[in-house]
Structures are given as structure tokens and as C-alpha cells.
Enzyme design. Structure first.
Site, PDB file in Angstrom:
ATOM      1  N   SER A 123       0.829  -1.374   0.092  1.00 22.36           N
ATOM      2  CA  SER A 123      -0.120  -0.047   0.121  1.00 22.36           C
ATOM      3  C   SER A 123       0.679   1.732  -0.026  1.00 22.36           C
ATOM      4  CB  SER A 123      -1.156   0.352   1.180  1.00 22.36           C
ATOM      5  OG  SER A 123      -1.589   0.927   1.355  1.00 22.36           O
ATOM      6  N   ASP A 374      -8.758  -5.371  -6.269  1.00 25.38           N
ATOM      7  CA  ASP A 374      -8.223  -4.266  -4.987  1.00 25.38           C
ATOM      8  C   ASP A 374      -8.071  -2.968  -6.148  1.00 25.38           C
ATOM      9  OD1 ASP A 374      -6.942  -2.525  -3.071  1.00 25.38           O
ATOM     10  OD2 ASP A 374      -4.705  -3.553  -4.285  1.00 25.38           O
ATOM     11  N   HIS A 399      -6.106  -6.226  -1.651  1.00 18.58           N
ATOM     12  CA  HIS A 399      -5.017  -5.539  -1.233  1.00 18.58           C
ATOM     13  C   HIS A 399      -3.595  -6.568  -0.479  1.00 18.58           C
ATOM     14  CE1 HIS A 399      -3.733  -1.386  -0.669  1.00 18.58           C
ATOM     15  NE2 HIS A 399      -4.056  -1.251   0.675  1.00 18.58           N
TER      16      HIS A 399
END
Ligand SMILES: *[C@@H]1O[C@H](CO)[C@@H](O)[C@H](O)[C@H]1NC(C)=O
Ligand SMILES: *[C@@H]1O[C@H](CO)[C@@H](O)[C@H](O)[C@H]1NC(C)=O
Ligand SMILES: *[C@@H]1O[C@H](CO)[C@@H](O)[C@H](O)[C@H]1NC(C)=O
Length: 439
Positions: A123, A374, A399
Site C-alpha cells: 500500500s 484491489d 489489497h
């Protein structure tokens, strides 16, 4: 001299975690997690991949906490007081902290100095891993950037791509699921026009505080964020990242959202059942609180400031390609909100200026991985850029699924991605030892 009038370097304590159970001084490596916007212990506990490969890579694991998150607060409890105290919260400063920490480890732990360091993150932490390799290539031999939306800036990708992916996750998880959600906004709007309707919404949605006309937009934003979060954590097995959830949670949610044509009152009851999966899977919620959507391990204050300065990500919806109410990206409106909250205005083009946007092919040794489920994959690097800037997509991945510990229910696509990622890391390590670049 900084804004406080200090003319000397001030220091603060940065937290980091080390695991050296499998580390070998002979031919080993250092896997360095570039911490993102939250408590580093929580990231450490959700990055099982590093633990799974530690033995094979004879690796020491290091998890570095990002400044202004977790316990790494430069001004203690005053850190978020105002923009003067927050002035040192930038990605560049975070990267410099990582570099300082690596120097520190090299100088204090015998054996570290002669080993290759690999940056790993997911991320925003994945963005930091990639940027760290770009800006400090002398510090790390390569980077694994998982679910890192380094292109979710300016107009590098269409602003609608994120919510479009969220929508397609709901579309594929149950018949009429996305259509039902698309219709629900108007039902909420209708009910919100009368006090009886507001009361109905409060009761049926089990809200902690009574809904007023002023909170309606907030309620809708909160519901939308819930669907977004479900898309991020649509993992193939029961998990507890943002909230405790069943396997493939969107499928479970969509069981309640099969019919867009029901009465308004039934629609709200169904929306509640769906929300209740996300907020009350543990069965412990007394009521639903529209002020929170995720675990408190994420540092929402710090992130809000970063979004208002450097990390300006344009998002938009049109209600046609996605299941949300139409909302154009409006920099002026966003900037005014930031000014109201923090007294700062965003610099939307700075990240591209600093880190190169799409013009990054001169860099080397970065693996970008993205899950097709995602929503952040829309702003990620999903195709190889060069021989050494390579991309893997995980068809059944949400994710950074690849950074999680291996699980019996993992789809083949993520198993394959992990194998290829490990292969690249091993090649970087091999090249390091072959080149004789040790200090
Ligand atoms: C809902 O109603 C519309 C319009 O009458 C119709 O086209 C659609 O097939 C219906 N959907 C369901 C799931 O019944
Ligand atoms: C959460 O689940 C428990 C157990 O099923 C239930 O008693 C409680 O009412 C639920 N909370 C809400 C807010 O619906
Ligand atoms: C709702 O969440 C906010 C923010 O975490 C918290 O301050 C508040 O006490 C919560 N309200 C209730 C009724 O639980």
C-alpha cells in the site's frame, strides 16, 4: 533553522522491530519493511510473507515505523496539534528515517554491513519501498512494492478507476449486488427528507447517534467507505485486517443485496444486514458508529494531513461506470477542506515532481505486485516497464494479499506471485554477493 527557531538537529525516537531467528551472518540478507501509516506491530503481524521466506533467504527481518504513526511521534501527544508540529510529516522525511535506521543497524549489529538490504512494503508502504529504491539505490538492492498505487496522482490514471474496481468486485460477487447498492443512495435520500424517515434510518441501521439532516452526506460517505474497505480486504479466508471478516466477505454481503426492486423500508433493512457483516462479524457491536470504518491501528489523523499536503489522490465517480452517487474530483473543494482542518493547502503535483510519475524507467530492481480485486491496482504499475521494473498481477488478489502469510485457501495466482517475487529477491541477493559490493 526550522519553524521552532531551533538551529540544531532535534531528534525523536523511532520504533522498529527486529527478528533474527533465521538470520545468517554468512550469506544472509536484510528484509526491511518500509512502514506505512499505522502501528508497526500491526503491520508486522499482517506481513506473514516476510516470516515465510526468512529461512530460505537467511534473512533478518526489520520493520521500521513511519514517523507520526504508532509510537514514533516526534512531538509526543502534541504531534498532531497544528501544521507547525506536523510540518515534518512527509514521505521524504520517512525515507530519510529508513536510511538512517539502516546506517544505524550497519554500525551497531556486526554482520549487517556486508549484507544486501531489500525494501518491502504494501500500500503506501509499497510506494515507500519503491521510492526508497529510487532515491536510495545505495541502501537497498531492490524493492518489493505490493499494491502500491504510485500513479494514483494528478491525471496519471483516470480518477474514476478506483471506484470502478470496487463496483466490479460487488458485481462479480452476487447477482444484482452492485445494482442494489447503486439504488440504495436514492432510497436514503428519499427517507432523509422527513423526520420519520430519519428516525427509521437511525433505528434500522442501529446507528449509535440519531441521524440529523446534516449527517446524511456523512452517513452515505461512511457506507461508501465500508464498500471500499470490503473491496480492499476481500480475502479468500477469514481474516482480521481492517475488521474481523468471513472468507470472501463481499460474497457474504451480497447475499443480502440481491434485489434492487424492493420497497424502501426493505432496502434499508437489507443494507443493514450487509453493513452488519463488516461491523459486527464478531457479534460484539452494540450499535453502528458512523465515525469509524477501520481498526484504530491505522493513523487516520496523520494520513489526513498527508493527503492534504503531498499524497493528493484524485478520486471521482459518475454513477454509471460505478455504483456510487456521481461526484467529480474538485481540487478547490478538497483544498478548502484541508485548509479548514489543518490550515494547509495540498500540492497535487509534488509527488510526480519528486518521484517521477510515469517517467521512472531509469530505475532498476523493483517488483510491483497488484491484486485485480484491489481498487488500488487502478493506480498501480501492472505491466513490466523494463527488464528490472517488473509487474505481477494476482487475479484473485485483494489489497496486498501476497504479503500476507501463506494460507491453505490461497488461490494459485497468489502462490505463483509469491514464488516469482522470491525469485527476484534471490537474484538481487545473488547479484550483490557476486558483484563484491560488500563494504
Ligand atoms: C427490477 O426492475 C427493473 C425495472 O422494472 C427490471 O428491469 C429488473 O429486471 C428488475 N430486477 C430484478 C432483480 O428483479
Ligand atoms: C451484533 O451481533 C450480536 C450477535 O448476533 C447482536 O446481538 C447485536 O445486536 C448486533 N449488533 C448490532 C449493532 O446489530
Ligand atoms: C464513535 O467513534 C468515535 C471515533 O472513534 C468515538 O469517539 C465515539 O466515542 C464512538 N461513539 C460511540 C457511541 O461508540
Amino acid at each position: 533553522i526550522d519553524h521552532f527557531g531551533f538551529n540544531s538537529v532535534k531528534t525523536f525516537n523511532q520504533r522498529y522491530l527486529i527478528a533474527n531467528e533465521y538470520w545468517k551472518k554468512d550469506g544472509g540478507s536484510i528484509l526491511f519493511y518500509t512502514g506505512n501509516e499505522g502501528d508497526i506491530v500491526w503491520f508486522c503481524n499482517n506481513t506473514g510473507f516476510m516470516w515465510d521466506v526468512a529461512q530460505e533467504l537467511k534473512a533478518m527481518l526489520v520493520f521500521a515505523e513511519h514517523r507520526y504513526y504508532g509510537e514514533s511521534l516526534p512531538f509526543g501527544k502534541n504531534s498532531f496539534k497544528d501544521s507547525r508540529h506536523l510540518n515534518y510529516l512527509t514521505s521524504e522525511q520517512a525515507l530519510a528515517d529508513f536510511a538512517e535506521l539502516i546506517r544505524h543497524l550497519q554500525e551497531t549489529i556486526p554482520g549487517v554491513k556486508n549484507q544486501p538490504v531489500i525494501a518491502i512494503g504494501g500500500s503506501y508502504g509499497g510506494m515507500l519501498a519503491a521510492w526508497f529504491r529510487m532515491k536510495y539505490p545505495h541502501m537497498v538492492v531492490g524493492a518489493l512494492a505490493a499494491s502500491a498505487p504510485i500513479w494514483q496522482f494528478e491525471d496519471l490514471v483516470p480518477c474514476g478507476v478506483f471506484m470502478k474496481i470496487v463496483t466490479s468486485d460487488f458485481k462479480r460477487s452476487g447477482p444484482y449486488c452492485s445494482e442494489t447498492i447503486r439504488k440504495s443512495w436514492n432510497v436514503i435520500n428519499q427517507l432523509s427528507t422527513t423526520s420519520r424517515g430519519l428516525q427509521y434510518l437511525t433505528e434500522v441501521l442501529h446507528l449509535c447517534t440519531p441521524l440529523t439532516p446534516r449527517d446524511v452526506q456523512h452517513l452515505k460517505d461512511w457506507i461508501a467507505e465500508t464498500w471500499v474497505n470490503l473491496a480492499m480486504v476481500d480475502y479468500p479466508y477469514p481474516s482480521s485486517f481492517l475488521q474481523p471478516l468471513p472468507a470472501w466477505p463481499i460474497k457474504v454481503v451480497c447475499q443480502y443485496l440481491k434485489n434492487p426492486n424492493v420497497s424502501d423500508s426493505l432496502m434499508i433493512q437489507n443494507i443493514f444486514q450487509a453493513l452488519n457483516i463488516y461491523y459486527n462479524y464478531s457479534g460484539e457491536a452494540q450499535c453502528l458508529n458512523v465515525s469509524t470504518t477501520t481498526t484504530s491501528n491505522l493513523g487516520s489523523l496523520g494520513w489526513s494531513y498527508q493527503a492534504c499536503t503531498e499524497i493528493v489522490m484524485p478520486f471521482c465517480t459518475n454513477g454509471i461506470d460505478d455504483m456510487f452517487e456521481p461526484h467529480a474530483w474538485n481540487l478547490k473543494e478538497f483544498s478548502d477542506e484541508c485548509f479548514k482542518q489543518w490550515g494547509v493547502r495540498p500540492s497535487p503535483s509534488w509527488i510526480t515532481t519528486m518521484y517521477g510519475g510515469k517517467n521512472i524507467n531509469s530505475h532498476t530492481n523493483i517488483v510491483f505486485s497488484n491484486g485485480e480485486l484491489d481498487p488500488w491496482s487502478g493506480g498501480g504499475v501492472t505491466e513490466d516497464l523494463t527488464d528490472t521494473l517488473v509487474a505481477f498481477t494476482i487475479s484473485e488478489g485483494a489489497h496486498h494479499l501476497d504479503l500476507r502469510a501463506s494460507n491453505a485457501l490461497d488461490p494459485i495466482s497468489v502462490q505463483l506471485a509469491r514464488t516469482l517475487e522470491t525469485k527476484h529477491v534471490k537474484n538481487w541477493i545473488r547479484d550483490f554477493y557476486r558483484s563484491g559490493l560488500q563494504h
